[in-house]
Design a protein around this motif. Sequence first.
Motif, PDB file in Angstrom:
ATOM      1  N   GLY A  98      25.919  53.673 -57.509  1.00 31.25           N
ATOM      2  CA  GLY A  98      26.634  54.702 -58.259  1.00 31.25           C
ATOM      3  C   GLY A  98      26.457  56.095 -57.687  1.00 31.25           C
ATOM      4  N   PHE A  99      26.205  57.019 -58.567  1.00 33.06           N
ATOM      5  CA  PHE A  99      26.132  58.419 -58.171  1.00 33.06           C
ATOM      6  C   PHE A  99      25.380  59.185 -59.241  1.00 33.06           C
ATOM      7  CE2 PHE A  99      29.799  57.741 -60.838  1.00 33.06           C
ATOM      8  CZ  PHE A  99      29.748  58.777 -61.750  1.00 33.06           C
ATOM      9  N   TYR A 100      25.025  60.413 -58.937  1.00 31.81           N
ATOM     10  CA  TYR A 100      24.547  61.295 -60.002  1.00 31.81           C
ATOM     11  C   TYR A 100      25.033  62.696 -59.697  1.00 31.81           C
ATOM     12  CZ  TYR A 100      20.644  62.741 -56.892  1.00 31.81           C
ATOM     13  OH  TYR A 100      19.896  63.215 -55.850  1.00 31.81           O
ATOM     14  N   TYR A 101      24.900  63.569 -60.673  1.00 32.72           N
ATOM     15  CA  TYR A 101      25.158  64.988 -60.446  1.00 32.72           C
ATOM     16  C   TYR A 101      24.172  65.751 -61.310  1.00 32.72           C
ATOM     17  CZ  TYR A 101      28.059  68.541 -58.242  1.00 32.72           C
ATOM     18  OH  TYR A 101      28.504  69.550 -57.416  1.00 32.72           O
ATOM     19  N   ASP A 102      23.574  66.801 -60.718  1.00 29.13           N
ATOM     20  CA  ASP A 102      22.585  67.609 -61.440  1.00 29.13           C
ATOM     21  C   ASP A 102      23.215  68.910 -61.926  1.00 29.13           C
ATOM     22  OD1 ASP A 102      20.743  65.704 -60.792  1.00 29.13           O
ATOM     23  OD2 ASP A 102      19.819  66.833 -59.168  1.00 29.13           O
ATOM     24  N   PHE A 103      22.860  69.286 -63.147  1.00 22.01           N
ATOM     25  CA  PHE A 103      23.425  70.499 -63.743  1.00 22.01           C
ATOM     26  C   PHE A 103      22.329  71.333 -64.369  1.00 22.01           C
ATOM     27  CE2 PHE A 103      26.361  66.962 -64.154  1.00 22.01           C
ATOM     28  CZ  PHE A 103      27.501  67.455 -63.535  1.00 22.01           C
ATOM     29  N   ASP A 104      22.499  72.636 -64.276  1.00 23.53           N
ATOM     30  CA  ASP A 104      21.641  73.527 -65.046  1.00 23.53           C
ATOM     31  C   ASP A 104      22.465  73.961 -66.252  1.00 23.53           C
ATOM     32  OD1 ASP A 104      19.970  75.396 -66.108  1.00 23.53           O
ATOM     33  OD2 ASP A 104      19.610  76.470 -64.237  1.00 23.53           O
ATOM     34  N   VAL A 105      22.123  73.417 -67.407  1.00 28.17           N
ATOM     35  CA  VAL A 105      22.857  73.720 -68.636  1.00 28.17           C
ATOM     36  C   VAL A 105      21.865  74.160 -69.710  1.00 28.17           C
ATOM     37  CG1 VAL A 105      24.876  72.258 -68.281  1.00 28.17           C
ATOM     38  CG2 VAL A 105      22.769  71.240 -69.142  1.00 28.17           C
ATOM     39  N   ASP A 106      22.356  74.851 -70.715  1.00 22.68           N
ATOM     40  CA  ASP A 106      21.465  75.376 -71.753  1.00 22.68           C
ATOM     41  C   ASP A 106      20.857  74.265 -72.597  1.00 22.68           C
ATOM     42  OD1 ASP A 106      22.013  77.887 -70.921  1.00 22.68           O
ATOM     43  OD2 ASP A 106      23.650  78.223 -72.349  1.00 22.68           O
ATOM     44  N   ARG A 107      21.618  73.194 -72.755  1.00 23.54           N
ATOM     45  CA  ARG A 107      21.223  72.155 -73.694  1.00 23.54           C
ATOM     46  C   ARG A 107      21.310  70.822 -72.963  1.00 23.54           C
ATOM     47  NH1 ARG A 107      24.283  68.914 -76.705  1.00 23.54           N
ATOM     48  NH2 ARG A 107      26.235  69.721 -75.885  1.00 23.54           N
ATOM     49  N   PRO A 108      20.263  69.983 -73.048  1.00 22.34           N
ATOM     50  CA  PRO A 108      20.342  68.675 -72.376  1.00 22.34           C
ATOM     51  C   PRO A 108      21.503  67.846 -72.914  1.00 22.34           C
ATOM     52  CG  PRO A 108      18.124  69.110 -73.194  1.00 22.34           C
ATOM     53  CD  PRO A 108      19.008  70.182 -73.766  1.00 22.34           C
ATOM     54  N   PHE A 109      22.007  66.947 -72.093  1.00 21.42           N
ATOM     55  CA  PHE A 109      23.122  66.106 -72.507  1.00 21.42           C
ATOM     56  C   PHE A 109      22.654  65.041 -73.494  1.00 21.42           C
ATOM     57  CE2 PHE A 109      24.186  67.553 -68.184  1.00 21.42           C
ATOM     58  CZ  PHE A 109      25.387  68.192 -68.456  1.00 21.42           C
ATOM     59  N   THR A 110      23.505  64.709 -74.435  1.00 26.10           N
ATOM     60  CA  THR A 110      23.214  63.647 -75.390  1.00 26.10           C
ATOM     61  C   THR A 110      24.116  62.453 -75.079  1.00 26.10           C
ATOM     62  OG1 THR A 110      24.947  64.349 -76.918  1.00 26.10           O
ATOM     63  CG2 THR A 110      22.798  65.387 -77.177  1.00 26.10           C
ATOM     64  N   PRO A 111      23.802  61.284 -75.648  1.00 25.66           N
ATOM     65  CA  PRO A 111      24.676  60.127 -75.452  1.00 25.66           C
ATOM     66  C   PRO A 111      26.117  60.415 -75.883  1.00 25.66           C
ATOM     67  CG  PRO A 111      22.603  59.441 -76.424  1.00 25.66           C
ATOM     68  CD  PRO A 111      22.582  60.945 -76.391  1.00 25.66           C
ATOM     69  N   GLU A 112      26.275  61.238 -76.926  1.00 21.76           N
ATOM     70  CA  GLU A 112      27.630  61.571 -77.376  1.00 21.76           C
ATOM     71  C   GLU A 112      28.340  62.388 -76.295  1.00 21.76           C
ATOM     72  OE1 GLU A 112      24.833  62.479 -79.694  1.00 21.76           O
ATOM     73  OE2 GLU A 112      25.041  60.314 -79.914  1.00 21.76           O
ATOM     74  N   ASP A 113      27.579  63.271 -75.651  1.00 18.55           N
ATOM     75  CA  ASP A 113      28.166  64.052 -74.560  1.00 18.55           C
ATOM     76  C   ASP A 113      28.709  63.119 -73.480  1.00 18.55           C
ATOM     77  OD1 ASP A 113      27.435  66.422 -75.780  1.00 18.55           O
ATOM     78  OD2 ASP A 113      25.546  66.593 -74.671  1.00 18.55           O
ATOM     79  N   LEU A 114      27.948  62.071 -73.180  1.00 22.70           N
ATOM     80  CA  LEU A 114      28.382  61.157 -72.117  1.00 22.70           C
ATOM     81  C   LEU A 114      29.703  60.493 -72.479  1.00 22.70           C
ATOM     82  CD1 LEU A 114      25.151  59.394 -70.777  1.00 22.70           C
ATOM     83  CD2 LEU A 114      26.215  61.543 -70.102  1.00 22.70           C
ATOM     84  N   ALA A 115      29.845  60.100 -73.734  1.00 24.62           N
ATOM     85  CA  ALA A 115      31.098  59.464 -74.161  1.00 24.62           C
ATOM     86  C   ALA A 115      32.252  60.451 -73.987  1.00 24.62           C
ATOM     87  CB  ALA A 115      30.977  59.013 -75.619  1.00 24.62           C
ATOM     88  N   GLU A 116      32.025  61.694 -74.386  1.00 23.31           N
ATOM     89  CA  GLU A 116      33.051  62.732 -74.256  1.00 23.31           C
ATOM     90  C   GLU A 116      33.388  62.968 -72.775  1.00 23.31           C
ATOM     91  OE1 GLU A 116      34.870  64.544 -76.197  1.00 23.31           O
ATOM     92  OE2 GLU A 116      35.499  66.139 -74.808  1.00 23.31           O
ATOM     93  N   LEU A 117      32.340  63.024 -71.950  1.00 26.94           N
ATOM     94  CA  LEU A 117      32.564  63.276 -70.522  1.00 26.94           C
ATOM     95  C   LEU A 117      33.335  62.121 -69.870  1.00 26.94           C
ATOM     96  CD1 LEU A 117      29.094  64.839 -69.631  1.00 26.94           C
ATOM     97  CD2 LEU A 117      31.313  66.016 -69.593  1.00 26.94           C
ATOM     98  N   GLU A 118      33.018  60.910 -70.280  1.00 24.48           N
ATOM     99  CA  GLU A 118      33.750  59.758 -69.733  1.00 24.48           C
ATOM    100  C   GLU A 118      35.241  59.880 -70.034  1.00 24.48           C
ATOM    101  OE1 GLU A 118      32.268  55.946 -70.948  1.00 24.48           O
ATOM    102  OE2 GLU A 118      30.519  56.070 -69.628  1.00 24.48           O
ATOM    103  N   LYS A 119      35.542  60.290 -71.258  1.00 25.36           N
ATOM    104  CA  LYS A 119      36.955  60.451 -71.636  1.00 25.36           C
ATOM    105  C   LYS A 119      37.638  61.474 -70.744  1.00 25.36           C
ATOM    106  CE  LYS A 119      36.858  59.793 -76.489  1.00 25.36           C
ATOM    107  NZ  LYS A 119      36.594  60.713 -77.589  1.00 25.36           N
ATOM    108  N   ARG A 120      36.937  62.578 -70.560  1.00 25.25           N
ATOM    109  CA  ARG A 120      37.528  63.645 -69.746  1.00 25.25           C
ATOM    110  C   ARG A 120      37.670  63.198 -68.296  1.00 25.25           C
ATOM    111  NH1 ARG A 120      37.673  68.883 -71.776  1.00 25.25           N
ATOM    112  NH2 ARG A 120      36.997  69.001 -73.947  1.00 25.25           N
ATOM    113  N   MET A 121      36.699  62.425 -67.825  1.00 22.00           N
ATOM    114  CA  MET A 121      36.794  61.924 -66.445  1.00 22.00           C
ATOM    115  C   MET A 121      38.013  61.030 -66.280  1.00 22.00           C
ATOM    116  SD  MET A 121      32.777  61.143 -65.638  1.00 22.00           S
ATOM    117  CE  MET A 121      33.034  60.429 -64.010  1.00 22.00           C
TER     118      MET A 121
END
Length: 670
Positions: A98-121
């Motif tokens: 697979g792959f990964y990507y690193d981000f500097d964000v104010d708030r760590p990602f949650t499982p819900e964030d991942l679902a949202e990100l998948e949709k956007r992807m």
Amino acid sequence: MSITVVLDPEGQPQELPDGADAATLFRDRREVLVARVNGELVDLATTLNDGDLVEPVTAEDPDGLAVLRHSCAHVLAQAVQQVDPDAKLGIGPPIQDGFYYDFDVDRPFTPEDLAELEKRMTAIIKSGQRFSRRVVTDDEARTELEFQPYKLLLIQSKGGSDASAEPDSEIMEVGGSALTMYDNVDRRDQTVWTDLCRGPHVPTTRHIPANAFKLMRTAAVYWMSDEHNPQLQRIYGTAWPNKDQLREHLTFLAEAAKRDHRRLGAELDLFSFPEQIGSGLPVFHPKGGLIRKELEDYSRRRHEESGYEFVYSPHITKAGLFETSGHLDWYAEGMYPPMHLDAETDGEGNVRKPGQDYYLKPMNCPMHNLIFDSRGRSYRELPLRLFEFGSVYRYEKSGVVHGLTRARGFTQDDAHIYCTPEQMPAELADLLSFVLDLLRDYGLDDFYLELSTRDPAKSVGGEAEWEQATEALRSAAEAQGLELVTDPGGAAFYGPKISVQAKDAIGRYWQMSTIQVDFQLPERFGLEYTAADGSRQRPVMIHRALFGSIERFFAVLLEHYNGAFPPWLAPVQVVGVPVSDAHVDYLAEVASQMRARGIRVEIDSGSDRMPKKIRNATRAKVPFIMIAGDEDQAAGAVSFRMRDGTQDNGIPVADAIERVVEVIESKAQV
RNA sequence: GCCGCCUUAGCUCAGUCGGCAGAGCGACGCACUCGUAAUGCGUAGGUCGACGGUUCGAUUCCGUCAGGCGGCUCCA
């Protein structure tokens, strides 16, 4: 004007208009993601030159798949910045599966964030953005990336566009011949997103199968893997050429999870980690204890046959010993803190007797050195091979403790071999054969070897002796005819090492045995033997562990066999299942004959019905289910049901016993 | 050690928007006497990880600690 390129691998010349790109060449082949032009992986949009050797690369090619995954990482980053435009981008490479990507964000990602990100992807992929490469100067890049501090650091550390640096597998952003930006251009020709990247990429996001990727998990990581650096949030994803391969991968993960030794250990009642004892400190239950005992007994026997002598040493020692060995200089962090004993003070609080620090031992070698040094040694005694199942304690950081494979208390099947420098090459060669033979007996038979060499920043001892030992290890390894990979700089501070990596039933490799040459300890302990000419000489010391740790080896075998141990290791080899209560006595008689032959047999005389008993024994992964009803009893026979469900009815009792004994003695799997 | 998540019966897990809890499997008992992966009925079993705080009241909210999971670092 036209150019002629040669299509690889067919070798077909192909005429193209001047200025044509690789995409033109493969325009009818949507599965082509990138091209290899004169051996270099490039975008399909790359303009071709006369005489170029051009090879189409699809997702079936490992390089093509890596590009697909890398492009998918870009899509993820774009999705993250849609949600959080202030997210700072780290690195985003393809990795195994697979792959990964690193981000500097104010708030760590949650499982819900991942679902949202998948949709956007998915939406981004379907929007069909073009990946468009653009060469920039260092200054242009710095201006464009003004608000991307990590990208700026990459440009700085890698030297920008004139970098001659080797492309780094982890850092896809820079390191090519020029600094490049990749623009994501939508269908209205609007650039919607941009990232610093050396590429190459798939032509459009449409080339990433929208149903064959998945975001897997999040993790905090240090920038550039250095714990002094800021922490970034990493998102891991997996991506495949098609939906079926994604599903296959997820099935594999589920299968691996099902045979996780921690889960099997609880299910099969083998061992546990009572919270009251402490993290990383296992206890073995009777069934696990039996398996372990079989492993150890067989190991002992083989060691005896191979010229090892058995020693025993205590679990704690005064600090002085670890000062001598150097552990307190090099390894104190990994040791349990000391117990301070025997200090005495007078009434005024003045120290009358300073007391002593005692440490739990993290290794057995210092103790074995004292045994060597307990009297004068002659060259005639060498090689001297001291063996011990030695329990050691290491204060692993809380986050790394992991079942039996990474425990805080465990037992090494540890041996230290003292020999002359001349004996060393032959000793190493024998050792390696011994170790591999033994691993094969335990059912592992697919190996490769890894040679860890000196890290000059982290080592002691002279160049020449390192060289000599490394070569001795290398030639011992090569003599095995196995694949040998080198791990430059991977050695411990005191000497080079060979490790055996074994492949398990589902294709995972585990580091098993290690063989390590040590110049340091004989020196520090002043070990000597008297040579034939009467001179005092320093022995070479070889450390070796076959299991590494018994606990870890146990875990590997448990996962390798998925709990279905071959009969010689199975805690219960035969379960007798009576068709009804009337057959219990008959089975008990057969069982006692079996016990007389050393077979571990139990009779299920409980009140369950027969199919339930078979189910229970099957789930306990017992190799032989021995069934008897009226027909068997009348014939003086029993019936065997094996783990795969195959059935053999009406076997005369004597034959049945021989069959079990034969399988146990031959260590065969059934 | 760092980040995130988790901890409810022996196991796997529901549940309570704050009013002291349920299921399946397992264990135990009774009946059934049975030929190849679950016979039926019943009984027992929980300070809802520990300790503090908020509250009339905490398993539920907050904090600390312990243990676990996934990563990072580490694995001599």
